[in-house]
Design a protein around this motif. Structure first.
Motif, short mmCIF file in Angstrom:
data_model
loop_
_atom_site.label_atom_id
_atom_site.label_comp_id
_atom_site.label_asym_id
_atom_site.label_seq_id
_atom_site.Cartn_x
_atom_site.Cartn_y
_atom_site.Cartn_z
N LEU A 2 -20.36 45.81 0.37
CA LEU A 2 -19.43 45.79 -0.75
C LEU A 2 -18.27 44.83 -0.46
O LEU A 2 -17.63 44.91 0.58
CB LEU A 2 -18.90 47.21 -1.00
CG LEU A 2 -17.99 47.38 -2.20
CD1 LEU A 2 -18.77 47.18 -3.50
CD2 LEU A 2 -17.38 48.77 -2.19
N THR A 4 -14.60 43.36 -1.82
CA THR A 4 -13.49 43.80 -2.67
C THR A 4 -12.67 42.59 -3.12
O THR A 4 -12.28 41.76 -2.31
CB THR A 4 -12.58 44.79 -1.91
OG1 THR A 4 -13.37 45.89 -1.46
CG2 THR A 4 -11.49 45.32 -2.81
N HIS A 128 -19.40 35.26 -0.15
CA HIS A 128 -20.32 35.99 -1.01
C HIS A 128 -21.13 35.08 -1.94
O HIS A 128 -22.14 35.51 -2.48
CB HIS A 128 -19.55 37.01 -1.86
CG HIS A 128 -18.55 36.38 -2.77
ND1 HIS A 128 -17.31 35.97 -2.33
CD2 HIS A 128 -18.61 36.06 -4.08
CE1 HIS A 128 -16.65 35.44 -3.34
NE2 HIS A 128 -17.40 35.48 -4.41
N VAL A 133 -27.81 39.02 -3.47
CA VAL A 133 -27.26 40.14 -4.23
C VAL A 133 -25.86 40.43 -3.70
O VAL A 133 -25.66 40.52 -2.49
CB VAL A 133 -28.13 41.42 -4.08
CG1 VAL A 133 -27.51 42.58 -4.80
CG2 VAL A 133 -29.55 41.16 -4.56
N ASP A 135 -22.45 43.05 -4.27
CA ASP A 135 -21.80 44.21 -4.86
C ASP A 135 -20.31 43.99 -4.71
O ASP A 135 -19.82 43.80 -3.59
CB ASP A 135 -22.20 45.50 -4.14
CG ASP A 135 -23.65 45.87 -4.39
OD1 ASP A 135 -24.06 45.85 -5.56
OD2 ASP A 135 -24.36 46.17 -3.41
N SER A 137 -16.32 45.26 -5.74
CA SER A 137 -15.37 46.22 -6.24
C SER A 137 -14.11 45.45 -6.63
O SER A 137 -13.52 44.77 -5.78
CB SER A 137 -15.04 47.25 -5.16
OG SER A 137 -13.99 48.08 -5.58
N SER A 174 -23.00 46.76 -14.43
CA SER A 174 -21.82 47.52 -14.07
C SER A 174 -21.85 48.84 -14.83
O SER A 174 -22.48 48.95 -15.88
CB SER A 174 -20.56 46.73 -14.45
OG SER A 174 -19.40 47.49 -14.15
N THR A 187 -16.59 48.20 -10.62
CA THR A 187 -17.53 47.55 -9.69
C THR A 187 -18.65 46.92 -10.49
O THR A 187 -18.92 47.31 -11.63
CB THR A 187 -18.13 48.56 -8.69
OG1 THR A 187 -18.80 49.57 -9.43
CG2 THR A 187 -17.07 49.18 -7.81
N PHE A 188 -19.29 45.94 -9.89
CA PHE A 188 -20.45 45.31 -10.50
C PHE A 188 -21.40 44.82 -9.43
O PHE A 188 -21.01 44.63 -8.27
CB PHE A 188 -20.08 44.18 -11.47
CG PHE A 188 -19.50 42.96 -10.79
CD1 PHE A 188 -20.33 41.92 -10.37
CD2 PHE A 188 -18.14 42.82 -10.59
CE1 PHE A 188 -19.82 40.79 -9.75
CE2 PHE A 188 -17.60 41.69 -9.98
CZ PHE A 188 -18.46 40.68 -9.56
N THR A 189 -22.67 44.63 -9.82
CA THR A 189 -23.70 44.07 -8.93
C THR A 189 -24.26 42.83 -9.59
O THR A 189 -24.60 42.85 -10.78
CB THR A 189 -24.82 45.09 -8.68
OG1 THR A 189 -24.25 46.25 -8.09
CG2 THR A 189 -25.89 44.52 -7.75
N LYS A 191 -27.26 39.92 -9.19
CA LYS A 191 -28.51 39.48 -8.54
C LYS A 191 -28.79 38.07 -9.01
O LYS A 191 -28.90 37.83 -10.20
CB LYS A 191 -29.66 40.41 -8.91
CG LYS A 191 -29.43 41.85 -8.54
CD LYS A 191 -30.50 42.73 -9.11
CE LYS A 191 -30.14 44.20 -8.93
NZ LYS A 191 -31.02 45.09 -9.65
#
Length: 192
Positions: A2, A4, A128, A133, A135, A137, A174, A187-189, A191
């Protein structure tokens, strides 16, 4: 893993409200953009026996006229916390920022805030960006209304249209709706 991100203010927002001086100038033929005020960071406190009034002073960005935003009105002095009075008397800039985000102050004075150019996104670096992928926050250090698609575009180096396409394709998900504006943590993911 995760990551941030933080959405944080860089300065005080612009206060949107009618300027009575500029409105009079506009009706007499002089043009001007009334309604945008800059918080001065100064307070005015007035005591009358056991009652106290307090205002936050704001300055019109067009004509420089001072307007007052009501904070306390005819309040018994003993009901006001001593540390709040000290901060008002000291013209505490942190208190100005807190009060401008207080929904009660905004409602009471019938004002809105313009956060354009008054915030920044801290992603902690670009590590990132090359991951398959991610994730994320997103944390707001102040109540700043921002479009999540704008934050994601800026943080991931994408266009807003590219972010919209990823949402449509189901590659960006999300628990919150990503359209519109948010000022709460989410939060979101993503891909790729």
């Amino acid at each position: 893993m995760l990551t941030t991100w933080f959405v944080m203010p860089t300065c005080l927002p612009i206060v949107l409200r009618r300027c009575h001086t500029c409105a009079a100038s506009a009706s007499s033929g002089r043009s001007g953009r009334s309604g945008r005020f800059r918080a001065s960071g100064k307070f005015r406190v007035n005591a009358n026996h056991k009652l106290i009034d307090a205002w936050l002073l704001v300055l019109c960005t067009t004509c420089g006229e001072t307007a007052k935003l009501t904070l306390l009105e005819r309040t018994h002095v003993r009901s006001v916390r001593p540390e709040l009075l000290d901060r008002l008397h000291d013209n505490d800039l942190g208190l100005t920022a807190e009060l401008l985000q207080d929904p009660a102050v905004l409602r009471r004075n019938r004002i809105a805030l313009d956060w354009n150019d008054a915030w920044r996104l801290d992603t902690g670096g670009s590590d990132h960006l090359d991951q398959e992928v991610i994730d994320v926050s997103v944390r707001f250090t102040a109540r700043i209304p921002v479009r999540p698609t704008r934050l994601i575009a800026e943080g991931c180096g994408l266009s807003r249209a590219g972010v919209e396409k990823l949402i449509t394709e189901g590659k960006l998900v999300s628990a919150v709706r990503l359209s519109g504006k948010l000022s709460d943590d989410f939060t979101f993911t993503l891909k790729r």
